[in-house]
Scaffold this active site. Structure first.
Site, mmCIF file in Angstrom:
data_model
loop_
_atom_site.group_PDB
_atom_site.id
_atom_site.type_symbol
_atom_site.label_atom_id
_atom_site.label_comp_id
_atom_site.label_asym_id
_atom_site.label_seq_id
_atom_site.Cartn_x
_atom_site.Cartn_y
_atom_site.Cartn_z
ATOM 1 N N SER A 1 -37.353 -90.030 -20.329
ATOM 2 C CA SER A 1 -37.530 -88.679 -19.809
ATOM 3 C C SER A 1 -36.227 -87.934 -19.575
ATOM 4 C CB SER A 1 -38.339 -88.726 -18.514
ATOM 5 O OG SER A 1 -37.698 -89.534 -17.558
ATOM 6 N N LYS B 1 -47.558 -82.851 -19.715
ATOM 7 C CA LYS B 1 -46.350 -82.463 -20.440
ATOM 8 C C LYS B 1 -46.758 -81.735 -21.719
ATOM 9 C CE LYS B 1 -43.770 -85.148 -17.448
ATOM 10 N NZ LYS B 1 -43.496 -86.450 -16.893
ATOM 11 N N GLU C 1 -40.705 -96.935 -21.529
ATOM 12 C CA GLU C 1 -41.151 -95.613 -21.964
ATOM 13 C C GLU C 1 -41.012 -95.545 -23.478
ATOM 14 O OE1 GLU C 1 -39.277 -92.429 -19.702
ATOM 15 O OE2 GLU C 1 -39.442 -93.607 -17.876
ATOM 16 N N HIS D 1 -39.195 -94.619 -15.487
ATOM 17 C CA HIS D 1 -39.542 -93.583 -14.506
ATOM 18 C C HIS D 1 -39.847 -94.176 -13.121
ATOM 19 C CE1 HIS D 1 -42.039 -90.265 -12.816
ATOM 20 N NE2 HIS D 1 -41.280 -89.509 -13.580
ATOM 21 N N HIS E 1 -43.352 -88.469 -22.596
ATOM 22 C CA HIS E 1 -42.554 -87.487 -23.339
ATOM 23 C C HIS E 1 -42.652 -87.641 -24.858
ATOM 24 C CE1 HIS E 1 -40.756 -85.960 -19.672
ATOM 25 N NE2 HIS E 1 -40.841 -87.210 -19.258
HETATM 26 C C1 LIG Z 1 -43.663 -87.087 -15.669
HETATM 27 C C2 LIG Z 1 -43.729 -88.541 -15.865
HETATM 28 C C3 LIG Z 1 -44.749 -89.304 -15.275
HETATM 29 C C4 LIG Z 1 -45.702 -88.721 -14.281
HETATM 30 O O1 LIG Z 1 -46.671 -87.940 -14.891
HETATM 31 P P1 LIG Z 1 -47.385 -86.813 -14.028
HETATM 32 O O2 LIG Z 1 -48.644 -86.551 -14.770
HETATM 33 O O3 LIG Z 1 -46.473 -85.656 -13.989
HETATM 34 O O4 LIG Z 1 -47.635 -87.408 -12.680
HETATM 35 C C5 LIG Z 1 -44.815 -90.628 -15.596
HETATM 36 N N1 LIG Z 1 -43.926 -91.213 -16.418
HETATM 37 C C6 LIG Z 1 -42.933 -90.515 -16.980
HETATM 38 C C7 LIG Z 1 -41.994 -91.207 -17.887
HETATM 39 C C8 LIG Z 1 -42.795 -89.159 -16.715
HETATM 40 O O5 LIG Z 1 -41.786 -88.484 -17.241
#
Ligand SMILES: *Cc1c(COP(=O)(O)O)cnc(C)c1O
Length: 386
Positions: free
Chosen positions: A190, A238, A186, A144, A218
């Site tokens: 995402s 999320k 990750e 990300h 996620h």
């Molecule tokens: C959405 C997301 C973030 C950021 O999180 P927020 O709480 O929306 O700032 C960080 N890492 C990944 C992989 C994401 O998909």
């Protein structure tokens, strides 16, 4: 020239600067705009006068509209106020934080946890505490944007390894002369919905004395696979349905973050409503594990119906390549009652524009079946045209 005239000239120059950049973005079909969207239970969304079933949310468990979570947010606001009043180190450490952080540490099996303003803020704050100039950060190529941003902010040497390729990572670790190495990936990607080979990555890290941190944005609440990483960050925005980020790890490291993470020290605490909502959401996640399984089952049904690789998470990408074609398909789906956002570069690599379809336990089986039918019809039309 008077100051006001020179400021007017600067205003015009800024507007021109922006217009020029925007023209270039538009020419590549990459311009984005905001569209007010009224979300409601069951994955429904009202947008531009249309009622749509949304397959674009990250609200995998339907908790953002759950009446119990909304009530918990309202109760916390009434009891503790609308805002935190200051940073947590001053007077913003609302007692709900301790309860939320204990719940997060227990869920992740770590000694302690620290909640940040958002997941983005967590990544850009934690990574520079872990690494500094001369250190070496290796991150998965599809990580990300906020992990890349945190890595760059740290001043360390930054290198990407091939997506989900533990052997490529191993080779790069072996070639690194840095004393301190940090590996970032990750758990669930995402934009692709695939899972990282956490055990193989952990083994490569262990063999080369590297530290490992995962971003579980996620996975949390949907794919809760055992995770060997000593540092685990994620978000409450999320599957948990609210807002905020977190980092889980050893107690002394959490204490160091409280003292050193700039995006913790120099920012206001979260509104109490966000904390109350998160505590209730985590309680529901634990009490009702069938929600995550249901979101996964929807994703699998969809991937099967469209002959795509079997879904591993609640996210299924339908990669089309061209940004124009992706936009056109997204538009057609909207005209037929489905909200499926077109994801274009720079969110994904050039040439891999896609429809990113995400599923929620709040969707009904009929919703998923209707989407499958619509997608098949659309693909048949696209083929006939080609
Ligand atoms: C959405 C997301 C973030 C950021 O999180 P927020 O709480 O929306 O700032 C960080 N890492 C990944 C992989 C994401 O998909």
């Amino acid at each position: 020239m008077a100051t006001s005239d020179r400021m007017a000239a600067a205003r015009r120059a800024i507007a021109e600067f922006a217009e020029e950049k925007l023209d270039r973005i538009r020419a590549r079909s990459l311009h984005r705009r905001l569209r007010p969207t009224l979300r409601s239970e069951g994955g429904r969304a009202d947008r531009e006068g249309r009622r749509l079933v949304s397959f674009s949310d990250n609200d995998y468990l339907g908790l953002s509209t759950d009446p119990r979570v909304k009530q918990a947010a309202a109760d916390a606001a009434l009891r503790h106020g609308a805002g935190a009043g200051a940073s947590r180190l001053v007077t913003g450490d609302c007692p709900l934080y301790a309860e939320l952080e204990a719940a997060l540490a227990a869920m992740k099996g770590t000694e302690a946890a620290l909640v940040f303003g958002s997941g983005y803020l967590a990544n850009i704050s934690v990574i520079p505490v872990l690494a500094r100039p001369g250190d070496h950060i290796l991150l998965d190529a599809l990580s990300h944007a906020c992990m890349h941003a945190g890595a760059r902010l740290s001043g360390a040497i930054v290198e990407t390894f091939r997506h989900n390729d533990a052997e490529d990572l191993r080779a790069r670790l072996a070639a690194s002369a840095a004393a301190r190495k940090l590996v970032l990936t990750e758990t669930v990607f995402s934009m692709d919905g695939d899972l990282a080979p956490l055990d193989a990555i952990a083994e490569a890290c262990a063999d080369h004395g590297a530290w490992m941190m995962t971003d579980d944005a996620h996975g949390f609440g949907v794919v809760d696979a055992p995770n060997p990483a000593p540092l685990q960050m994620g978000t409450l925005s999320k599957a948990a349905g609210g807002y905020g980020g977190y980092v889980c790890g050893p107690r002394p490291f959490i204490d160091l973050l409280i003292n050193r993470a700039r995006g913790f020290v120099f920012t206001t605490g979260l509104p109490p409503a966000a904390l109350g909502a998160a505590i209730e959401a985590l309680r529901i996640m634990k009490a009702e594990p069938a929600r995550g399984a249901r979101a996964l089952a929807h994703a699998r049904r969809f991937s099967r119906a469209l002959d795509l690789p079997a879904a591993q998470s609640a996210i299924v990408p339908v990669i089309l390549g061209s940004a124009d074609e992706t936009l056109a398909q997204s538009q057609w789906l909207a005209e037929n009652g489905f909200l499926v956002t077109a994801i274009r570069p720079p969110t994904v690599p050039a040439g891999t524009a896609r429809l990113r379809v995400s599923f929620s336990s709040g969707h009904r089986q009929e919703d998923v079946e209707a989407l499958c039918e619509a997608m098949k019809q659309m693909q048949a039309m696209a083929k006939a045209e080609a």
